[in-house]
Each structure stands twice: as C-alpha cells, then as structure tokens.
Design a protein around this motif. Structure first.
Motif, PDB file in Angstrom:
ATOM      1  N   PRO A  62      34.035  18.062  23.521  1.00 45.96           N
ATOM      2  CA  PRO A  62      32.728  18.594  23.103  1.00 45.96           C
ATOM      3  C   PRO A  62      31.972  19.252  24.246  1.00 45.96           C
ATOM      4  O   PRO A  62      31.189  20.191  24.014  1.00 45.96           O
ATOM      5  N   PHE A 120      34.801  12.670  27.798  1.00 49.68           N
ATOM      6  CA  PHE A 120      35.010  13.429  26.565  1.00 49.68           C
ATOM      7  C   PHE A 120      34.851  14.920  26.853  1.00 49.68           C
ATOM      8  O   PHE A 120      33.821  15.526  26.539  1.00 49.68           O
ATOM      9  N   CYS A 131      26.245  17.351  22.350  1.00 53.22           N
ATOM     10  CA  CYS A 131      25.909  17.044  20.955  1.00 53.22           C
ATOM     11  C   CYS A 131      25.574  18.295  20.151  1.00 53.22           C
ATOM     12  O   CYS A 131      26.285  18.637  19.199  1.00 53.22           O
ATOM     13  N   THR A 153      28.541  11.266  13.435  1.00 57.01           N
ATOM     14  CA  THR A 153      29.299  11.908  14.504  1.00 57.01           C
ATOM     15  C   THR A 153      30.717  11.354  14.514  1.00 57.01           C
ATOM     16  O   THR A 153      30.906  10.135  14.510  1.00 57.01           O
ATOM     17  N   TRP A 195      34.905  11.590  19.306  1.00 54.74           N
ATOM     18  CA  TRP A 195      35.133  12.694  20.233  1.00 54.74           C
ATOM     19  C   TRP A 195      36.525  12.646  20.858  1.00 54.74           C
ATOM     20  O   TRP A 195      36.991  13.647  21.397  1.00 54.74           O
TER      21      TRP A 195
END
Length: 356
Positions: A32, A29, A136, A183, A186
């Motif tokens: 992020p 990912f 995060c 969340t 992602w």
C-alpha cells in the motif's frame, strides 16, 4: 488563535516529503505504501521524497524528529505528508525545534497519532490538515475514493472539482451516498485486486442546528487528545480555544461508549468543552480490523457513541451545536479538514464549509 496562517501551497511538479513521524509500517507493508507513492505522482503530479526513518520500524523518536526537521527546513519541499499513524508520536514532540518549524511553515497532512503534530503546529500558528496518509487513503485498494481525491486536490491546491470556489480555498463538504470502514489484509496481494466493500451511508446527524458558527478548528483523534491531556503536553489555556469548532473522531481501536464519555467528561471538567460552540464528530470506525463485526452491531456501536457524546455535551456544553457522522478521520471516503483553519457550520442550511 488569531495569528494562525495558511502556509503556501504546492503546485503539480513540486517535491513533497513523506514521513513516518509515528510508525515505520511502510517497511512491513510496502504494497500500500508503494501504491500511495505512485498515486502522489499520477493523481496529483507531486514527487514524493522519503527520509531515513520512513520505512524503518523501531526508529527512535530522535530519528523521526530529525526527519521532520529535514523536511521542513528543505526549501525544495513544499508539503509534508504522513505515511501512517501509530502510537508514540507523543515522544517526538519534546525533540522538535519549534523555531525551525515556525520559520518554515508548510502544509502538513495527517491524522490519528499525527494529531500530536497537528496540535503542535497549531500552537506555532501554522494551519495544517486533519486527514491524509500515504498508506490508507492514497494506497486504498483498487482506486482512491473520488470524494477523497477531490478533497485532497482542494486542500493541496486550493480548489476542487466539486464544492470548490476557484482559488479562494473555500470548499463545501458533501455527504457521500456510501461509505466503508473495512480494510483488507495488507499482506495479502488479493486485497488490492478490488476496492474495499461499502454500505449505504446514514445522513449526517445535526444537533441544535439553529445557528451558524464560524471558527478556527482544533481537536483530532479523541484517544490521542486524551494522551496529550494526561501528559499535559501542548494544551493551551482553555480560553485560547473560545469560539472555535471542535473536531473529534475515534480510531480502529474502537473505544467503547463509556470510554468516550469519560474522556469527554474529563475535558468538560477542565473547561474545554464549553469553549466550542460547535462540534464535528467523525463517522466512527466500527469495524474491528481483525474480527468482522455484523452490520447491526456496527450501527449500534455508532449510535452508542453518539449518545455518549450527547450526554457529555448536555452536561458541559448544553448550547453547543453538533454534527455527527461527518466523513473525516478513520473512514472511507475521508474528507480533509483544515486544522486551525476556518470552518463554517451552518445549521439552518445543513452545510459545512471549510477554508483550505
């Protein structure tokens, strides 16, 4: 432990290591992760430095240990920041050169599976920081949460825009008006178009708040602590923790109340719980990342967890003060807490002050 020491802090312009001591999720990912790296530069003025296993899924424990050694041994690196957590950092601990880490103390920021490294650094006499990850908190969609930014700034540089006290490193934790534990995906670019949803934050819940406790902190993610206890890894004689402030929080895997109680019961039977006159319990992550949970069910989950913790305290540490739903761990905003550093829990004033 009386010999715990705070490492020197970075200043804007410094190089900081970004490591994946647990999982190489930045490789799966990148969105992020890249966003988090950019915010290290733009928000904090720090220059991130990656290592060979930072973006590598399936890296071996030895490769991750090598990265940690390189980061701590490099004099140009002024802090070490986790990319994210995972589930097997326990296997890295036996491979770490304790003398190298002790001789090169640096601020380390991490939580979740990085509880492993927090505990090890504590045992080496190095204060670190519970909380903080590139993917995060730094890579949060939309923007970093302002309370998280201020906490990071205070922890990294020694002061904050609110609650700080100049260069003393003291910082008063502030309750947020809203919080979130949802969340987005992602892998979906649309996730990053707006900030995550939030809801009104329930106030911190104080139990036996009739005293003031000042002590060194220890603890971390409850599930990871249970693994360390099962493996008999890095756990000191229980008397070593006497007079401290216990930090506990649970992850997005959402252990049920029975599991939380059983872990705490085992800690109580070992004599651990009674060593701590104060407990800070993180606001529980109640949202399932894959299957949405209604608001009433999330509130019930948190209430059941609180009841399980109180049940264990009544049996094993009936005089202990506790504060529930403190905003640290797997929650948003996330306040950093010094690990092994000084925390003052003032029950009558309903105030928590940390020394960064």
């Amino acid at each position: 432990m009386d010999d715990l020491r705070y490492p020197p802090k970075p200043v804007p312009g410094d190089r900081v290591a970004v490591v994946s001591a647990s999982s190489g999720l930045p490789g799966l990912f990148p969105r992020p992760f890249e966003l988090g790296l950019q915010r290290l530069r733009d928000v904090f003025g720090l220059e991130p430095v990656e290592y060979p296993s930072t973006r590598r899924m399936g890296s071996t424990p030895q490769q991750r240990a090598d990265d940690l050694h390189a980061a701590f041994a490099d004099p140009s690196i002024k802090a070490v920041i986790s990319s994210i957590g995972g589930d097997d950092e326990l296997t890295v601990l036996p491979l770490l050169d304790r003398e190298l880490l002790r001789a090169n103390p640096k601020p380390f920021l991490g939580y979740s599976d990085n509880t492993n490294l927090l505990v090890l650094l504590h045992n080496l006499g190095i204060v670190s920081y519970h909380g903080g990850s590139v993917m995060c908190e730094l890579g949060r969609p939309g923007a970093m949460h302002p309370a998280t930014v201020d906490s990071w700034r205070a922890a990294l540089f020694g002061s904050g825009e609110s609650g700080g006290s100049g260069g003393s490193g003291e910082y008063v934790l502030t309750e947020p008006g809203r919080f979130g534990d949802i969340t987005g995906d992602w892998a979906d670019e649309a996730t990053f178009a707006a900030e995550p949803p939030s809801e009104p934050a329930t106030p911190w819940h104080w139990h036996r708040a009739d005293r003031v406790v000042t002590g060194r902190s220890w603890g971390g993610n409850l599930e990871i602590l249970s693994w360390l206890l099962m493996a008999d890894r890095e756990i000191l004689p229980v008397e070593s923790y006497a007079g401290g402030v216990l930090l506990l929080e649970t992850s997005e895997e959402r252990p049920d109340a029975a599991t939380v109680f059983r872990i705490l019961r085992n800690m109580g039977e070992r004599g651990l719980l009674r060593q701590f006159p104060a407990l800070l319990m993180g606001r529980a992550r109640a949202q399932d990342p894959f299957n949405p949970v209604p608001a009433d069910a999330r509130a019930r989950y948190r209430a059941d967890q609180r009841a399980a913790v109180l049940r264990a305290l009544e049996t094993y540490a009936p005089q202990a003060m506790a504060v529930f739903d403190v905003d640290f761990g797997h929650t948003d905003p996330q306040l950093l807490l010094p690990y092994g550093g000084e925390i003052r829990v003032d029950g009558p004033a309903r105030r928590i002050t940390v020394r960064y």
